[in-house]
Motif scaffolding. Structure first.
Motif, mmCIF file in Angstrom:
data_model
loop_
_atom_site.group_PDB
_atom_site.id
_atom_site.type_symbol
_atom_site.label_atom_id
_atom_site.label_comp_id
_atom_site.label_asym_id
_atom_site.label_seq_id
_atom_site.Cartn_x
_atom_site.Cartn_y
_atom_site.Cartn_z
ATOM 1 N N GLY A 33 -21.911 -2.670 38.409
ATOM 2 C CA GLY A 33 -22.356 -4.046 38.624
ATOM 3 C C GLY A 33 -23.333 -4.150 39.779
ATOM 4 N N VAL A 34 -24.025 -5.270 39.874
ATOM 5 C CA VAL A 34 -25.005 -5.495 40.942
ATOM 6 C C VAL A 34 -24.307 -5.475 42.311
ATOM 7 N N PHE A 35 -24.955 -4.832 43.284
ATOM 8 C CA PHE A 35 -24.438 -4.785 44.660
ATOM 9 C C PHE A 35 -24.917 -6.039 45.401
ATOM 10 N N THR A 36 -24.227 -7.142 45.149
ATOM 11 C CA THR A 36 -24.672 -8.443 45.658
ATOM 12 C C THR A 36 -24.705 -8.499 47.187
ATOM 13 N N THR A 74 -30.209 -2.251 44.164
ATOM 14 C CA THR A 74 -28.945 -2.984 44.043
ATOM 15 C C THR A 74 -28.496 -3.233 42.609
ATOM 16 N N ASN A 75 -29.330 -2.881 41.633
ATOM 17 C CA ASN A 75 -28.946 -3.114 40.238
ATOM 18 C C ASN A 75 -29.064 -1.811 39.435
ATOM 19 N N PRO A 76 -27.949 -1.101 39.248
ATOM 20 C CA PRO A 76 -27.972 0.178 38.532
ATOM 21 C C PRO A 76 -28.534 0.096 37.112
ATOM 22 N N GLU A 77 -28.415 -1.073 36.480
ATOM 23 C CA GLU A 77 -28.912 -1.215 35.101
ATOM 24 C C GLU A 77 -30.430 -1.143 35.019
ATOM 25 N N LEU A 78 -31.109 -1.369 36.135
ATOM 26 C CA LEU A 78 -32.563 -1.226 36.143
ATOM 27 C C LEU A 78 -32.970 0.244 36.175
ATOM 28 N N ILE A 79 -32.013 1.100 36.503
ATOM 29 C CA ILE A 79 -32.272 2.537 36.575
ATOM 30 C C ILE A 79 -31.801 3.229 35.307
ATOM 31 N N VAL A 80 -30.588 2.871 34.869
ATOM 32 C CA VAL A 80 -30.042 3.374 33.603
ATOM 33 C C VAL A 80 -29.625 2.168 32.770
ATOM 34 N N PRO A 81 -30.394 1.843 31.736
ATOM 35 C CA PRO A 81 -30.037 0.688 30.895
ATOM 36 C C PRO A 81 -28.624 0.816 30.323
ATOM 37 N N LYS A 82 -27.913 -0.282 30.315
ATOM 38 C CA LYS A 82 -26.523 -0.356 29.819
ATOM 39 C C LYS A 82 -25.567 0.501 30.649
ATOM 40 N N ALA A 83 -25.899 0.692 31.926
ATOM 41 C CA ALA A 83 -25.014 1.453 32.828
ATOM 42 C C ALA A 83 -23.676 0.746 32.955
ATOM 43 N N ALA A 102 -23.405 2.541 49.921
ATOM 44 C CA ALA A 102 -22.826 1.404 49.194
ATOM 45 C C ALA A 102 -22.023 1.877 47.985
ATOM 46 N N VAL A 103 -22.548 2.895 47.299
ATOM 47 C CA VAL A 103 -21.845 3.441 46.134
ATOM 48 C C VAL A 103 -20.535 4.095 46.570
ATOM 49 N N ALA A 104 -20.600 4.927 47.607
ATOM 50 C CA ALA A 104 -19.403 5.628 48.093
ATOM 51 C C ALA A 104 -18.334 4.642 48.551
ATOM 52 N N GLU A 105 -18.763 3.565 49.174
ATOM 53 C CA GLU A 105 -17.825 2.538 49.634
ATOM 54 C C GLU A 105 -17.130 1.884 48.444
ATOM 55 N N ARG A 106 -17.916 1.515 47.442
ATOM 56 C CA ARG A 106 -17.339 0.860 46.255
ATOM 57 C C ARG A 106 -16.418 1.800 45.485
#
Length: 379
Positions: A30-33, A60-69, A144-148
């Protein structure tokens, strides 16, 4: 969550241990708001280093890097905090230091290989899965990823702190279209401790968890131009990076792991003699330092920092070497920093030399540093 994905997650965790990954976690894509808001603030305050991905949406938006992530897999590898048989810096042979994160083989290569193995493992089980891995230079924030993903909490020193290894960990991640059950983030354990903020040499830690990258010594050591004089005196003998906010952290006390032979430092490389660095050739630099992450900006920043370190030590034996740079080096940053260093060391016998070089120097910035050096010697 279907049984197939639950089973694959368990298999991935087991496989990660087999290939030497010290910690693995799973997060939603999900987006890292919250991160987005912080990055906008960083940008507005001009706290960014310029090394980051400039597009905040991509960060902040993984879907912009991998669609349907659907998920992000985070990994951490522990690195050593203590060096065996570290050479001593002596009055005759002063030494500089590379930060711990630059010891051993470049961690980007080590983590990318671990992530490549994970990708191959997933592809064998699920050929339809889409994936993209990244380490440090990717679009996402590793921290941010490691924290989540529950790898650790984000400390006031802006590092991920793990219960097992402290903050002495390298981070990497993989975005995937596979939906894995996310792990639970860890509770922040910094509490009222503010040591890292209080001892930051340049005040770069504005407050707990907020860093002005432009003041951070780790960033400054990687710049290629003239270093502002206010920071030169803070550099000490650092050639690349800074460990202060890690070494003072109570969570790092007693943490020293030697789990990966390729991360072990070569003492003569990560704590090198300073004077030989001043005239090292490109070929020698690549042969000696090319495998460590601290070499990525080339030899010029390292040489500039070595000059500043010699000034820090007030090493009068380096005066001939510094004057030789003033006479022979084609790079203004090196000549100018050498001129300042001669003045800082304070050997008044070098005054005539600086005055002579001033008479022939054409570069305005070098002339300014020569004047600075002369003033220090005539005060």
């Amino acid at each position: 969550m279907n049984e197939e994905n639950i089973k694959l997650k368990e298999e991935l965790i087991a496989y990660s241990k087999q290939i030497g990954i010290d910690k693995i976690g799973f997060a939603s894509a999900g987006v890292f708001t919250g991160l987005k808001e912080r990055l906008i603030t960083q940008q507005e305050l001009n706290y960014q280093s310029g090394f980051e991905e400039p597009d905040i949406k991509k960060r902040t938006n993984p879907e912009l890097i991998v669609p349907k992530a659907k998920s992000i897999i985070a990994i951490a590898l522990a690195y050593p905090s203590k060096m065996k048989d570290a050479p001593r810096s002596t009055r005759e042979e002063r030494r500089g230091i590379f930060c711990r994160a630059s010891w051993g083989v470049d961690y980007h290569d080590i983590l990318r290989e671990k992530l490549r193995l994970l990708e191959a493992f997933i592809k064998e089980k699920r050929p339809d899965a889409l994936m993209k891995s990244m380490v440090d230079t990717g679009e996402l924030s590793d921290r941010a990823v490691a924290e989540r993903a529950g790898i650790g909490w984000s400390g006031k020193n802006c590092a991920i702190i793990t219960p097992e290894f402290g903050s002495y960990v390298y981070l990497g991640e993989m975005i995937t279209t596979l939906p894995f059950e996310p792990d639970t983030p860890l509770e922040d354990n910094c509490g009222t401790c503010n040591k890292c903020v209080e001892v930051c040499p340049t005040g770069a830690l504005v407050q707990g968890g907020q860093l002005d990258s432009n003041k951070c010594i780790a960033f400054l050591t990687q710049t290629k131009g003239f270093l502002a004089e206010e920071y030169r005196t803070k550099l000490g003998n650092r050639l690349y990076g800074c460990d202060t906010c890690q070494t003072v952290c109570p969570e790092n006390k007693g943490k020293d792991f030697h789990l990966h032979p390729e991360m072990e430092p070569d003492p003569e490389i990560v704590k090198p003699k300073l004077k030989p660095l001043l005239t090292i050739s490109n070929r020698e630099f690549k042969e000696n330092f090319g495998k460590i992450s601290g070499s990525w900006r080339g030899k010029k920043p390292i040489q500039r920092n070595a000059i500043i370190a010699l000034a820090h030590y007030k090493d009068t034996s380096a005066i001939p070497d510094l004057l030789s740079l003033l006479e022979n080096d084609p790079r203004p940053v090196i000549r100018g920093t050498a001129a300042w260093a001669v003045g800082r060391i304070g050997d008044k016998q070098a005054l005539v030399s600086l005055q002579n070089y001033k008479a022939t120097e054409k570069d305005p910035e070098v002339l300014k540093e020569l004047e600075n050096g002369i003033n220090m010697l005539t005060e």
